[in-house]
Write a protein that holds these residues in place. Sequence first.
Motif, PDB file in Angstrom:
ATOM      1  N   VAL B   9       0.878  -1.166   0.000  1.00 44.64           N
ATOM      2  CA  VAL B   9       0.000   0.000   0.000  1.00 44.64           C
ATOM      3  C   VAL B   9       0.917   1.218   0.000  1.00 44.64           C
ATOM      4  N   VAL B  11       1.722   4.905   0.747  1.00 47.30           N
ATOM      5  CA  VAL B  11       1.243   5.942   1.660  1.00 47.30           C
ATOM      6  C   VAL B  11       2.139   7.168   1.504  1.00 47.30           C
ATOM      7  N   ALA B  12       1.560   8.263   1.047  1.00 46.43           N
ATOM      8  CA  ALA B  12       2.328   9.500   0.882  1.00 46.43           C
ATOM      9  C   ALA B  12       2.519  10.178   2.230  1.00 46.43           C
ATOM     10  N   ILE B  55       3.945  -1.572   3.656  1.00 47.15           N
ATOM     11  CA  ILE B  55       3.539  -0.191   3.448  1.00 47.15           C
ATOM     12  C   ILE B  55       4.724   0.505   2.785  1.00 47.15           C
ATOM     13  N   ALA B  76      -1.255  16.103   5.694  1.00 44.33           N
ATOM     14  CA  ALA B  76      -0.724  15.147   6.669  1.00 44.33           C
ATOM     15  C   ALA B  76      -0.268  13.851   6.004  1.00 44.33           C
ATOM     16  N   GLY B  77      -0.515  13.724   4.692  1.00 40.11           N
ATOM     17  CA  GLY B  77      -0.244  12.468   4.000  1.00 40.11           C
ATOM     18  C   GLY B  77      -1.503  11.627   3.935  1.00 40.11           C
ATOM     19  N   GLY B  78      -1.368  10.417   3.391  1.00 38.44           N
ATOM     20  CA  GLY B  78      -2.523   9.528   3.294  1.00 38.44           C
ATOM     21  C   GLY B  78      -2.295   8.443   2.270  1.00 38.44           C
ATOM     22  N   GLN B  79      -3.320   7.600   2.116  1.00 39.32           N
ATOM     23  CA  GLN B  79      -3.219   6.463   1.200  1.00 39.32           C
ATOM     24  C   GLN B  79      -3.154   6.964  -0.242  1.00 39.32           C
ATOM     25  N   HIS B  80      -2.118   6.535  -0.951  1.00 42.17           N
ATOM     26  CA  HIS B  80      -1.840   7.054  -2.285  1.00 42.17           C
ATOM     27  C   HIS B  80      -2.148   6.041  -3.389  1.00 42.17           C
ATOM     28  N   HIS B  81      -1.734   4.787  -3.226  1.00 36.78           N
ATOM     29  CA  HIS B  81      -2.011   3.783  -4.262  1.00 36.78           C
ATOM     30  C   HIS B  81      -1.963   2.373  -3.670  1.00 36.78           C
ATOM     31  N   LEU B  82      -2.495   1.423  -4.435  1.00 38.32           N
ATOM     32  CA  LEU B  82      -2.388  -0.008  -4.111  1.00 38.32           C
ATOM     33  C   LEU B  82      -1.584  -0.673  -5.213  1.00 38.32           C
ATOM     34  N   GLY B 126     -11.579   4.807  -8.485  1.00 40.12           N
ATOM     35  CA  GLY B 126     -11.010   5.882  -7.675  1.00 40.12           C
ATOM     36  C   GLY B 126      -9.695   5.527  -6.990  1.00 40.12           C
ATOM     37  N   VAL B 127      -9.184   4.329  -7.249  1.00 44.62           N
ATOM     38  CA  VAL B 127      -7.942   3.873  -6.598  1.00 44.62           C
ATOM     39  C   VAL B 127      -6.798   3.892  -7.616  1.00 44.62           C
ATOM     40  N   LEU B 128      -5.803   4.752  -7.386  1.00 40.81           N
ATOM     41  CA  LEU B 128      -4.593   4.701  -8.209  1.00 40.81           C
ATOM     42  C   LEU B 128      -3.965   3.327  -8.012  1.00 40.81           C
ATOM     43  N   THR B 129      -3.782   2.573  -9.096  1.00 39.49           N
ATOM     44  CA  THR B 129      -3.401   1.159  -8.990  1.00 39.49           C
ATOM     45  C   THR B 129      -2.078   0.919  -9.704  1.00 39.49           C
TER      46      THR B 129
END
Lengths: 139, 139
Positions: B9, B11-12, B55, B76-82, B126-129
């Motif tokens: 996953v 995470v930026a 991660i 703050a950053g967050g989930q960026h791609h899978l 909606g998920v950068l993959t």
Amino acid sequence: MKLGRLNHVGVATPSIEASVALYRDVLGATGVSEPFDLPAQGVRVCFVDTPNTQIELIEPLGQASPIHGFLAKNPAGGQHHLCYEVPDILEAKAWFEGKGARLLGEPRIGAHGTLIFFVHPKDMGGVLTEIMETPKGAH
Amino acid sequence: MKLGRLNHVGVATPSIEASVALYRDVLGATGVSEPFDLPAQGVRVCFVDTPNTQIELIEPLGQASPIHGFLAKNPAGGQHHLCYEVPDILEAKAWFEGKGARLLGEPRIGAHGTLIFFVHPKDMGGVLTEIMETPKGAH
């Protein structure tokens, strides 16, 4: 506390039906659960198996669903939360609180039938984080 | 094509150093790689092990980093791609293109040293993959 298994990645969607078609037909998922309602959490959920973890598809359920706000900002859906397993939810609650992380509510039953809580994304590097007690007999 | 392992996953974060402290001290991670630069992709990355996946912490590298835009929206950053694994990247490219999914550029070397490409989030719910060829000898 030791970082546990990534039980699932929560992915919000305006339509579980459309997402299941995407995961099956384009991404090649073969293990997809029947969707079911979690009225207490205001969501309808469906699990998609990958070889090592799961994607939890989450659709809003009811007017008060916490997913409406997320979908207003991300109409196509998107990554919503990460869920890690712990052996004991009450120990984990005490651990996170001891570290100054803010819990979003008390432990409650989650989609896998065990106790879960969420930790505020502001204390988790912007990632809404679910902590879940490992189901007995799992793995 | 069959849905492969969730390799990581993405995470930026505005600061890998601060995120590593969070993952070690609060989330209990024990396996954390040395951060390293991927100048071709405009990112500095660091891998955090969970028992079943990783991660990937991603910090902007350089003025043209694609992560600046994400952090402007999510300071703050967050989930960026899978990122999912496939056995053969060129077969996967043909598969996704055949399904009408838009690739973001041609296959190129990713953080694990094998070929990867990204699929547009608009075609992935909606998920950068990220799709990544499994490293030889892995798993």
